[in-house]
Design an enzyme around this catalytic site. Sequence first.
Site, mmCIF file in Angstrom:
data_model
loop_
_atom_site.group_PDB
_atom_site.id
_atom_site.type_symbol
_atom_site.label_atom_id
_atom_site.label_comp_id
_atom_site.label_asym_id
_atom_site.label_seq_id
_atom_site.Cartn_x
_atom_site.Cartn_y
_atom_site.Cartn_z
ATOM 1 N N GLU A 1 17.129 7.483 -31.173
ATOM 2 C CA GLU A 1 16.944 6.367 -30.254
ATOM 3 C C GLU A 1 18.295 6.031 -29.657
ATOM 4 O OE1 GLU A 1 15.113 1.825 -29.951
ATOM 5 O OE2 GLU A 1 15.425 2.714 -31.916
ATOM 6 N N CYS B 1 12.462 0.601 -30.292
ATOM 7 C CA CYS B 1 12.249 -0.573 -29.454
ATOM 8 C C CYS B 1 12.431 -0.286 -27.972
ATOM 9 C CB CYS B 1 13.177 -1.699 -29.901
ATOM 10 S SG CYS B 1 12.734 -2.424 -31.495
ATOM 11 N N ASN C 1 4.895 1.674 -30.921
ATOM 12 C CA ASN C 1 5.967 1.573 -31.904
ATOM 13 C C ASN C 1 6.039 0.147 -32.448
ATOM 14 O OD1 ASN C 1 8.748 2.368 -33.102
ATOM 15 N ND2 ASN C 1 9.192 0.528 -31.906
ATOM 16 N N GLU C 2 5.769 -0.009 -33.719
ATOM 17 C CA GLU C 2 5.973 -1.290 -34.418
ATOM 18 C C GLU C 2 5.306 -2.484 -33.746
ATOM 19 O OE1 GLU C 2 10.002 -2.219 -35.355
ATOM 20 O OE2 GLU C 2 10.358 -0.357 -36.435
#
Length: 824
Positions: A57, A246, A378-379
């Site tokens: 990332e 994120c 994602n999350e």
Amino acid sequence: MSRTRWRLGLSVTALLAASALLPSPAHAEAVTDYAITVDPSAEGAAIDDTMYGVFYEDINRAADGGLYAELVQNRSFEYSTADNASYTPLTSWAVDGTADVVDDAGRLNERNRNYLSLGAGSSVANAGYNTGIRVEKGKRYDFSVWARAESGTTLTVALRDATGTLAQVRRVAAEGEWRKYTATFTASRTSNRGRLAVATTAPAALDMVSLFPRDTYKGQPGGLRKDLAEKIEALRPGFLRFPGGCLVNTGSMEDYSEESGWQRARSYQWKDTIGPVEERATNANFWGYNQSYGLGYYEYFRFAEDIGAMPLPVVPALVTGCGQNKATDDDALLKRHIQDTLDLIEFANGPRTGEWGAKRAEMGHPRPFGLTHIGVGNEENLPREFMARFKEFRAAIEARYPDITVVSNSGPDDSGATFDTAWQLNREAGVDLVDEHYYNSPQWFLQNNDRYDAYDRNGPKVFLGEYASQGNAWKNALSEAAFMTGLERNADIVKLASYAPLLANEDYVQWSPDMIWFNNHASWNSANYEVQKLFMNNTGDRVVPSEATGTPAVSGPITGAVGLSTWATGAAYDDVKVVSADGRTLLSDDFSGDASQWTPTGAGSWSVRDGEYVQTDTAAENTLVTAGDPAWKDYDLHVRATKKSGKEGFLVAFGVKDTGNYYWWNLGGWNNTRSAVEQASDGGRSTLLSKAGSIETGRAYDIDIKVRGRQVTLYLDGQEWGSFTDDKPAEPFRQIVTEDERTGELIVKVVNAQDAAARTAVDLGGAKVASRARVTTLAADQDAVNTETDTPVTPVTSTFSGVAGKFTYTFPANSVTFLRIRQR
């Protein structure tokens, strides 16, 4: 602590037995006895080649200023306050003369909207990253710039530092409309503080001012920084997950266009990142800087191929996370993103005769990349909203590409209401693979080696996409190694696993710990990297079932003082009372006087006001104040709390031993979206219990915590909120045995995460083995940390000549040891 003591007979290799059974001298290190019993006839789980991989990332300047080898920062003058409040379009540039950044119809192209207007006789100089532009004597550097000069000009391009020139000056004649100009430098000396300067004799427009080392990874022009790419390659990762994180599920889901208002804080959308670099739309990075997308989807796919890793891209599911927590209700936008995902699969796998396969071929890769897995989301903290959208993505993908595995996720934590709901929805939907993420204390990793033992063998399977133990010290890496033996034992459930984050530029850190650290001139492996590399390079093809003695019992009750804290919040506390189980008052404070019973240990601004203990600094994080005796046990804690202002709620601590070891009830944490009980151990925190919920400003709450032995019950406004028992052993001795089918070797992997050596009787269960084993050992003090100049955690290889069907090996204190034993 006691463990089963094994006595070895003379059947063990004579020399080994003699040395192992000699009495220890009085000054010798403490030794604890263990036993490992292997059953080679039993069937263990098969381990896929893709078991371990890496997660990349763009955080901590992992791309621009990191893996992407571009040496010029803000090369296209696109930096903006949308990226960082301190940025201007001339960030990282120094001007001598007249220079203005312009956004008008004279730009290079619609997706690269800013350019530099440089006045006659003026110059600009770029400072690069860290201390400056790094050049090495004798190495070549490729300069390029897009320029427009209607009346013609001469561009003078120089590499220099404070002491003088670093290479022969280059002069470039530029004239007419936008055109790319190039030059090459050979560095005359080495410097970490270089500057790239461009001067013009006449008015000129400049864009995409670039300088790359010729010596990139695999010599690819405009490619990757060689030392970083080679460190990643040396891991031999089975997969590469990218681009986030994120970055994927935050920001606007709109595109970069006039219709959307040229959105400058978008989710990571793959089509923005392919094609000529000068046409890639810049974007704000969630982590507080700009991302140029010079390192984009094509480069990720090519890098995965170069290092022999399965590519695993992640696309946004139109439900934001990472504190934003909003579902996008726009059917047309959802359908566009679903189509983009289908186009991505075609870009990766389609024939060069198709639209997106042709774009891949045009960029230099006519052959398909062989994509097999893709992550959606994602999350997400909104599991029901996420699952509704996930199903639409999956249905569209499976209809056109039935062989693609679509990966879901379980939110941002290892447990709690969101996790439980997400897993329930994943099971009901028949999801193939669920991505779990968690960052916890070393103690949590030692306690949870058995996490996956009880998972349903019928699925869904697990992709452990992000995990780390909240530190780069050797004790952190040891705990991760102990946990990884449990991942391998459950390789039938845990199909993929990757530590995170991967990279960190030491001068631009948003998240720590990280696996590989670097600056503009050096890179170094963390202790965690060495553990990951050892496991990745010695995985094996199947688990050989084995057992080990050990498992210390947790003895004694939870003990400790009490505490109050806040996190980016102003709050008032009152009527604090601690009463022992036998009715004795241990502490009582209504703050009618001073706060002399309380000791500040953190940040913040505490004072007694109107009979309350008030913390007013809404920027301060962890403002912990403590009171009482660390020996307290079996007590009831009462607190009355009122939120005054800020982002979150209350932090009420108990079992406080010191500033790094305590429990606290975090009410209204995570931007006031949920509450949890967290345990801090040596500074790292892990979650024991979690629920969604928020705290209202101006309302008084009665908080009660009942501690009995190792059982804790929590009450909010008189109603039981939850309870837990903290009695799981933090076992320091873990092992796993696997077999390498190609070499026929048994790989005995032992983690000894304690200050005592582990003298271990190993019974290979009748396996016929050679007498010599190849040994790799990592050992250091628990607090050891690798740095640029000192790497105490480094693998040591040796040969052990005492192997037999039964033998003894003493594993050093605080060590990870792999023995590769050839079977006959």
